[in-house]
Design an enzyme around this catalytic site. Structure first.
Site, PDB file in Angstrom:
ATOM      1  N   LYS A 139     -19.259  30.022  35.342  1.00 23.67           N
ATOM      2  CA  LYS A 139     -17.888  29.760  35.787  1.00 23.67           C
ATOM      3  C   LYS A 139     -17.885  29.634  37.303  1.00 23.67           C
ATOM      4  O   LYS A 139     -18.383  30.506  38.022  1.00 23.67           O
ATOM      5  CB  LYS A 139     -17.006  30.935  35.369  1.00 23.67           C
ATOM      6  CG  LYS A 139     -15.712  30.540  34.747  1.00 23.67           C
ATOM      7  CD  LYS A 139     -15.094  31.788  34.170  1.00 23.67           C
ATOM      8  CE  LYS A 139     -13.661  31.572  33.833  1.00 23.67           C
ATOM      9  NZ  LYS A 139     -13.025  32.836  33.475  1.00 23.67           N
TER      10      LYS A 139
HETATM   11  C1  E4P Z   1     -10.210  33.048  31.853  1.00 18.45           C
HETATM   12  O1  E4P Z   1     -11.010  32.150  31.965  1.00 18.45           O
HETATM   13  C2  E4P Z   1      -9.371  33.509  32.979  1.00 18.45           C
HETATM   14  O2  E4P Z   1     -10.145  34.090  33.961  1.00 18.45           O
HETATM   15  C3  E4P Z   1      -8.315  34.464  32.460  1.00 18.45           C
HETATM   16  O3  E4P Z   1      -7.704  33.892  31.323  1.00 18.45           O
HETATM   17  C4  E4P Z   1      -7.289  34.830  33.515  1.00 18.45           C
HETATM   18  O4  E4P Z   1      -6.247  35.540  32.900  1.00 18.45           O
HETATM   19  P1  E4P Z   1      -5.124  36.318  33.746  1.00 18.45           P
HETATM   20  O5  E4P Z   1      -4.357  35.330  34.545  1.00 18.45           O
HETATM   21  O6  E4P Z   1      -4.292  37.002  32.723  1.00 18.45           O
HETATM   22  O7  E4P Z   1      -5.860  37.298  34.639  1.00 18.45           O
END
Ligand code: E4P
Length: 214
Positions: A83
């Site tokens: 990522k």
């Molecule tokens: C996933 O890839 C993201 O990092 C995650 O869904 C972020 O979620 P949040 O905005 O609830 O922290």
């Protein structure tokens, strides 16, 4: 539609994976920190539990650090996806990593333009954040709809992961709009199969059956 679990909690992943519902897992530094475990250890364990892609995020902010970290992470398992944050340095890293055959998921995407840049740079996945856009009263569903339309129109193979999902309604909405994937927190997932009327129906059927048997 594919469902990813947005967690690094191994018990949650095992429980929901047994239902045949888990196509992949996403994590971020916040999610990893909640487990209080070694990053590599937990990602490697999750990669062994499921066959689908498991996203693990880099910490570095410059291209060189991101590429170096990503090369290391990519060696942890065959199904690991790196990522990368949506920045200029991140795009440069994605471009380099795609040439090396390392799969990437570009995260923290909030506009169609950002999603399009990520796809063009060679990202395998792009993660628009639904909940965080809602938090600032911005139309997150228009982002999912328009990004899907643009990537389809130009035949990009990049898959959209609707991220920052906070409710059952979010899951239903992004499904209707054609998001390839929704990544869902472990605590929210059971709401996808539960309904109070289902539970009430089971209880009333059982009650009637008891009366009938007497
Ligand atoms: C996933 O890839 C993201 O990092 C995650 O869904 C972020 O979620 P949040 O905005 O609830 O922290």
């Amino acid at each position: 539609m594919k469902f990813f679990l947005d967690t690094a909690n191994v018990s949650e992943i095992k429980r929901i994976n047994e239902l045949g519902l888990v196509d992949g897992v996403t994590t971020n530094p916040t999610i990893i920190s909640k487990e209080g475990r070694d990053f590599k250890e937990v990602i490697t364990e999750i990669c062994g539990l499921i066959t689908g892609p498991v996203s693990a995020e880099v910490i570095g902010l410059d291209t060189e650090s991101m590429v170096k970290e990503a090369r290391g992470i990519a060696k942890w398992a065959d199904n690991v996806v790196v990522k990368i944050p949506m920045t200029e340095d991140g795009l440069r890293a994605v471009n380099q990593l795609s040439k090396e055959g390392i799969k990437t998921n570009v995260t923290l995407v909030f506009t169609v333009a950002q999603g399009l840049m990520a796809a063009k740079a060679g990202a395998d996945y792009v993660s628009p954040f639904v909940g965080r856009l809602d938090d600032i009263a911005t139309d997150s569903l228009a982002l999912i709809k328009n990004l899907k339309q643009v990537l389809t129109q130009y035949n990009y193979q990049t898959e959209i992961i609707a991220a920052s999902i906070r409710s059952l309604k979010h899951v239903e909405d992004v499904a209707e709009l054609g998001s390839d994937i929704a990544t869902i927190p472990g605590s929210l997932f059971p709401k996808l199969w539960s309904h109070p009327l289902t539970e009430a129906g089971i209880q009333s059927f059982l009650k009637d059956w008891e009366v009938f048997k007497q």
